[in-house]
Design a protein around this motif. Structure first.
Motif, PDB file in Angstrom:
ATOM      1  N   CYS A   1     -11.962  75.969   7.270  1.00 29.19           N
ATOM      2  CA  CYS A   1     -11.083  76.879   7.988  1.00 29.19           C
ATOM      3  C   CYS A   1     -11.898  78.052   8.507  1.00 29.19           C
ATOM      4  CB  CYS A   1      -9.947  77.343   7.092  1.00 29.19           C
ATOM      5  SG  CYS A   1     -10.552  77.878   5.513  1.00 29.19           S
ATOM      6  N   PHE A   2     -13.160  77.796   8.812  1.00 28.92           N
ATOM      7  CA  PHE A   2     -13.975  78.869   9.382  1.00 28.92           C
ATOM      8  C   PHE A   2     -15.117  78.274  10.194  1.00 28.92           C
ATOM      9  CE2 PHE A   2     -15.852  77.819   5.304  1.00 28.92           C
ATOM     10  CZ  PHE A   2     -17.204  77.756   5.569  1.00 28.92           C
ATOM     11  N   ALA A   3     -15.709  79.126  11.029  1.00 28.13           N
ATOM     12  CA  ALA A   3     -16.919  78.778  11.772  1.00 28.13           C
ATOM     13  C   ALA A   3     -17.664  80.089  11.941  1.00 28.13           C
ATOM     14  CB  ALA A   3     -16.561  78.173  13.125  1.00 28.13           C
ATOM     15  N   LEU A   4     -18.751  80.237  11.241  1.00 29.47           N
ATOM     16  CA  LEU A   4     -19.408  81.544  11.212  1.00 29.47           C
ATOM     17  C   LEU A   4     -20.074  81.885  12.543  1.00 29.47           C
ATOM     18  CD1 LEU A   4     -20.824  81.551   7.580  1.00 29.47           C
ATOM     19  CD2 LEU A   4     -18.685  82.475   8.461  1.00 29.47           C
ATOM     20  N   ASP A   5     -20.477  80.880  13.261  1.00 27.44           N
ATOM     21  CA  ASP A   5     -21.087  81.088  14.570  1.00 27.44           C
ATOM     22  C   ASP A   5     -19.971  81.370  15.583  1.00 27.44           C
ATOM     23  OD1 ASP A   5     -22.141  80.828  17.064  1.00 27.44           O
ATOM     24  OD2 ASP A   5     -23.235  78.955  16.662  1.00 27.44           O
ATOM     25  N   PRO A   6     -20.042  82.520  16.268  1.00 26.10           N
ATOM     26  CA  PRO A   6     -18.947  82.880  17.187  1.00 26.10           C
ATOM     27  C   PRO A   6     -18.708  81.824  18.265  1.00 26.10           C
ATOM     28  CG  PRO A   6     -20.773  84.457  17.349  1.00 26.10           C
ATOM     29  CD  PRO A   6     -21.064  83.574  16.180  1.00 26.10           C
ATOM     30  N   LYS A   7     -19.795  81.169  18.708  1.00 30.79           N
ATOM     31  CA  LYS A   7     -19.599  80.135  19.735  1.00 30.79           C
ATOM     32  C   LYS A   7     -18.731  79.007  19.186  1.00 30.79           C
ATOM     33  CE  LYS A   7     -23.950  79.196  21.062  1.00 30.79           C
ATOM     34  NZ  LYS A   7     -24.852  80.219  20.490  1.00 30.79           N
ATOM     35  N   GLU A   8     -19.011  78.652  17.919  1.00 34.28           N
ATOM     36  CA  GLU A   8     -18.263  77.570  17.283  1.00 34.28           C
ATOM     37  C   GLU A   8     -16.805  77.967  17.054  1.00 34.28           C
ATOM     38  OE1 GLU A   8     -19.164  74.371  16.556  1.00 34.28           O
ATOM     39  OE2 GLU A   8     -20.814  74.994  17.859  1.00 34.28           O
ATOM     40  N   LEU A   9     -16.613  79.222  16.616  1.00 33.79           N
ATOM     41  CA  LEU A   9     -15.241  79.660  16.327  1.00 33.79           C
ATOM     42  C   LEU A   9     -14.429  79.726  17.613  1.00 33.79           C
ATOM     43  CD1 LEU A   9     -13.145  80.462  14.289  1.00 33.79           C
ATOM     44  CD2 LEU A   9     -13.946  82.817  14.379  1.00 33.79           C
ATOM     45  N   GLU A  10     -15.094  80.176  18.680  1.00 34.09           N
ATOM     46  CA  GLU A  10     -14.353  80.208  19.946  1.00 34.09           C
ATOM     47  C   GLU A  10     -13.965  78.786  20.361  1.00 34.09           C
ATOM     48  OE1 GLU A  10     -16.128  81.297  23.805  1.00 34.09           O
ATOM     49  OE2 GLU A  10     -14.448  82.708  24.000  1.00 34.09           O
ATOM     50  N   LYS A  11     -14.871  77.847  20.116  1.00 41.24           N
ATOM     51  CA  LYS A  11     -14.582  76.458  20.447  1.00 41.24           C
ATOM     52  C   LYS A  11     -13.349  75.967  19.671  1.00 41.24           C
ATOM     53  CE  LYS A  11     -17.887  73.055  20.116  1.00 41.24           C
ATOM     54  NZ  LYS A  11     -19.318  72.760  20.113  1.00 41.24           N
ATOM     55  N   LEU A  12     -13.327  76.316  18.369  1.00 42.63           N
ATOM     56  CA  LEU A  12     -12.172  75.928  17.553  1.00 42.63           C
ATOM     57  C   LEU A  12     -10.896  76.553  18.123  1.00 42.63           C
ATOM     58  CD1 LEU A  12     -10.702  74.821  14.997  1.00 42.63           C
ATOM     59  CD2 LEU A  12     -11.328  76.949  13.851  1.00 42.63           C
ATOM     60  N   ASN A  13     -10.988  77.850  18.467  1.00 44.90           N
ATOM     61  CA  ASN A  13      -9.793  78.530  18.980  1.00 44.90           C
ATOM     62  C   ASN A  13      -9.319  77.915  20.293  1.00 44.90           C
ATOM     63  OD1 ASN A  13      -9.319  80.315  16.893  1.00 44.90           O
ATOM     64  ND2 ASN A  13     -10.781  81.819  17.689  1.00 44.90           N
ATOM     65  N   LEU A  14     -10.280  77.540  21.137  1.00 45.31           N
ATOM     66  CA  LEU A  14      -9.895  76.924  22.412  1.00 45.31           C
ATOM     67  C   LEU A  14      -9.261  75.555  22.180  1.00 45.31           C
ATOM     68  CD1 LEU A  14     -12.891  78.000  24.660  1.00 45.31           C
ATOM     69  CD2 LEU A  14     -10.525  78.841  24.749  1.00 45.31           C
TER      70      LEU A  14
END
Ligand SMILES: Cc1ncc(C[n+]2csc(CCOP(=O)(O)OP(=O)(O)O)c2C)c(N)n1
Ligand code: SF4
Ligand SMILES: [Mg+2]
Lengths: 284, 359
Positions: free
Chosen positions: B209-222
């Motif tokens: 339920c996390f992605a420490l890399d902002p690029k990855e987290l943005e990908k999850l959010n998108l």
């Protein structure tokens, strides 16, 4: 006996409820300790037990299910001159709020925690609580509770809580005596009070408790932690009452002073009425 | 099919079992404890597990675990208890785990009381916990709809790998109505691809339920946003009722939706033409139909059992095209047909001069 702690708030407990004994004992204990209503704060959670503060003439914070202890801790921290008592049921203190109990035992604020332990959830009309016995049948445990009951005394003693006692709401004299000791004690005091719930606990009744209770004898040394722990494990044919364990430890306030060199926390600013008088016009 | 008389809370519980849910984790709180009571009797018959947790927080994370293990699972609560679950709901959305959450809501804020209320609308539809997420929110208005939407909730949860919330209130939970259990064979959705069950023949599975890399987290959010967009395209549900040529559009959901139907009928007797849009999904929100109906009527009145929450979404939907009025009761007070009629007349007679709020 009437005391300055009486009030006229309408009572919502069932006739015969063990909470009445606790309420009477509290008023007597407060009077015998010469406490003044304005200097006492009763902090409770939510439940039948948590209604108790309304029926006693003191300051009251009646708040959230499970959260009485942290609120009491902070009130005491802000104004150490107050007598602060957190009071709630077994569900509130040992279930929803169990974590707060653990960490306040570690902090050791000078507060008293009274648990009205009826071994059931009273207010929500009879589900098993953390202290319900195995096999206890309720509307949500129709084939009987399958979890081991929580043992609050053994737990507190194992964590070196400053003061640990058990009382019975059916013996008001004994309860008054123990309450006075708990309140007078400087440090975190836990008093677990066996309280029959006449509506939703048909197993642990007045008669059931009366047949089993026995006060710890002279031979018990409350300074002896291992002995206290051993005694606290006993539950069944015989249920022991009294002060199981006590140990003087520096209270939270003192530790803060020691470590931070702060005299008295926030309270310092409010201590003198003169300061308040001087500041008030600014806010008018 | 046989009609039986049932209490709302019991009906949700029975429908959940029929939908294939045989795991329930909860904590008692009024006015929804009957859901627990029912399932504590019923689930053992199905080989399932009913568990009363030590707290709502414990319960929501048991839901998390059961969902990760691929089972249909449910929890229910009300008011303060539902608030405690919000952290877990945010995590469930992030980890894309399906589950059904029932909120038989009550008066707030704080401990509030145990009377029916719609004060949890914002919490339900705007993401009550932290982060950028949505929960599908279904708002039944009768015991029958509680049942039908419970079946649907389990299907949608699996379809989107997302929590689905059923937002009822104390009145729906407590009232008894005749109901028919018609389980609409929704298609089965395989969880083989992601579920943690332990299997010799495949690689280990990780649910995060996390992605420490902002690029990855943005990908999850998108990726989540795409799911939400799909929900908005495909899952909007509502009911339209009343006049074809309304002088005023009423908007209300759940219990209030029922009351507004009576208002429409009462108005008709007095020669006043009203229409009602009753959103059944609160997220996704029935924007299009609202805009269309509001334009047709020229003005809208939103009624809620709170001091003004869904009215904001109605205003966003009509995009300023028509004036939107509000009538709300709170603290467990239920608006009456008479007081709403009074408000309707006030708006129709005084037009634009009508007060924005009743308070
Ligand atoms: C967060 C939250 N969860 C649940 C409740 C519902 N609730 C009120 S009192 C109570 C338990 C009461 O049991 P206990 O603490 O043992 O008190 P008693 O009524 O037995 O004195 C519960 C679950 C609540 N008010 N708030
Ligand atoms: S339900 Fe039980 S605890 Fe509550 S008032 Fe009645 S007897 Fe007392
Ligand atoms: Mg209790």
């Amino acid at each position: 006996m009437s005391t300055i702690f009486d009030n006229k708030v309408e009572n919502a407990w069932c006739p015969g409820c063990g909470n009445f004994g606790i309420q009477n004992a509290m008023k007597r204990a407060f009077s015998e300790l010469n406490l003044e209503p304005r200097n006492v704060v009763l902090v409770s959670g939510i439940g039948q037990a948590a209604k108790a503060p309304h029926y006693v003439n003191t300051n009251v914070f009646n708040g959230l299910h499970g959260r009485a202890v942290p609120v009491a801790f902070a009130i005491k921290t802000v104004n150490p001159a107050l007598t602060v008592i957190a009071e709630s049921g077994d569900g509130c203190m040992y279930g929803e709020g169990g974590n707060h109990l653990l960490h306040n035992i570690r902090r050791n604020p000078d507060i008293t925690v009274m648990v009205h332990n009826n071994q059931v959830y009273g207010l929500t009309k009879g589900q098993s609580s953390p202290t319900s016995e195995e096999g206890f049948v309720t509307k949500t445990q129709p084939s009987g509770n399958i979890s081991r009951p929580f043992n609050p005394l053994s737990f507190a003693i194992s964590q070196d809580a400053s003061f640990v006692a058990r009382a019975f709401s059916g013996d008001i004299d004994g309860l008054v005596r123990l309450l006075k000791e708990a309140i007078r004690w400087k440090g975190f005091s836990l008093i677990d009070i066996l309280q029959p719930c006449v509506s939703f606990n048909k197993v642990n009744t007045y008669a059931w408790y009366r047949k089993r209770i026995e006060y710890l004898d002279e031979a018990h040394d409350p300074e002896n932690r291992l002995q206290a722990f051993e005694r606290s494990l006993e539950w069944g044919e015989r249920i022991l009452l009294g002060i199981f364990y006590r140990k003087k430890r520096p209270v939270y306030q003192e530790r803060v002073k020691e470590n931070l060199g702060v005299e008295d926390l926030l309270y310092r600013g409010f201590e003198s009425e003169n300061i308040l008088q001087g500041e008030l016009p600014r806010f008018r | 099919m046989q009609k039986i008389l049932m209490k709302g809370n019991d009906a949700v519980a029975e429908a959940a079992v029929q939908a294939g849910c045989n795991l329930y984790f909860g904590y008692p709180i009024t006015p929804q404890t009957e859901i627990s009571e029912y399932l504590s009797r019923r689930l053992p018959d199905t080989g399932g597990v009913f568990l009363q947790a030590e707290s709502e927080i414990g319960a929501i994370y048991m839901v998390y675990g059961a969902a990760a293990a691929g089972k249909r699972v449910m929890t229910s609560s009300s008011g303060p208890g539902f608030s405690l679950k919000q952290e877990g709901i945010s995590y469930l959305c992030s980890a894309e785990l399906p589950c059904v959450l029932v909120n038989i809501s009550r008066g707030g804020p704080g401990l509030g009381n145990i009377q029916p209320s719609q004060a949890d609308y914002f919490q339900a539809v705007k993401g009550g916990g932290h982060g950028d997420y949505r929960v599908l929110v279904l708002a039944p208005c009768s015991v029958q709809e509680l049942v039908d939407l419970t079946y649907l909730a389990f299907y949608l949860a699996d379809k989107y790998r997302n929590p689905v919330e059923i937002l009822g209130d104390g009145m729906l939970g407590q009232m008894m109505e005749p109901v028919v259990f018609r389980n609409p064979d929704y298609p089965d959705i395989s969880k083989e691809e992601w579920v943690i069950t332990g299997k010799k023949t495949r690689e280990r599975r990780i649910i995060l339920c996390f992605a420490l890399d902002p690029k990855e987290l943005e990908k999850l959010n998108l990726h989540l946003a795409e799911k939400y967009a799909e929900m908005e395209r495909s899952e909007v549900l509502y009911e339209v009722y009343g006049s074809e040529q309304p002088e005023l559009l009423l908007v209300g959901y759940g219990t209030v939706g029922r009351i507004l139907k009576s208002v429409v009928r009462e108005a008709e007797k007095q020669g006043i033409r009203l229409a009602l849009v009753r959103p059944v999904t609160l997220y996704p929100f029935p924007k299009e139909i609202l805009r269309g109906q509001a334009r047709k009527a020229g003005k809208a009145l939103v009624v809620e059992m709170n001091l003004g929450q869904m009215v904001e979404d109605v205003k966003l939907s009509v995009e300023g095209d028509v004036p939107v009025y509000f009538h709300g009761r709170s603290g467990g007070m239920i608006p009456t047909v008479e007081e709403i009629m009074h408000r309707v007349e006030e708006i129709l007679l005084k037009g634009g001069e009508a007060r924005e709020n009743n308070l």
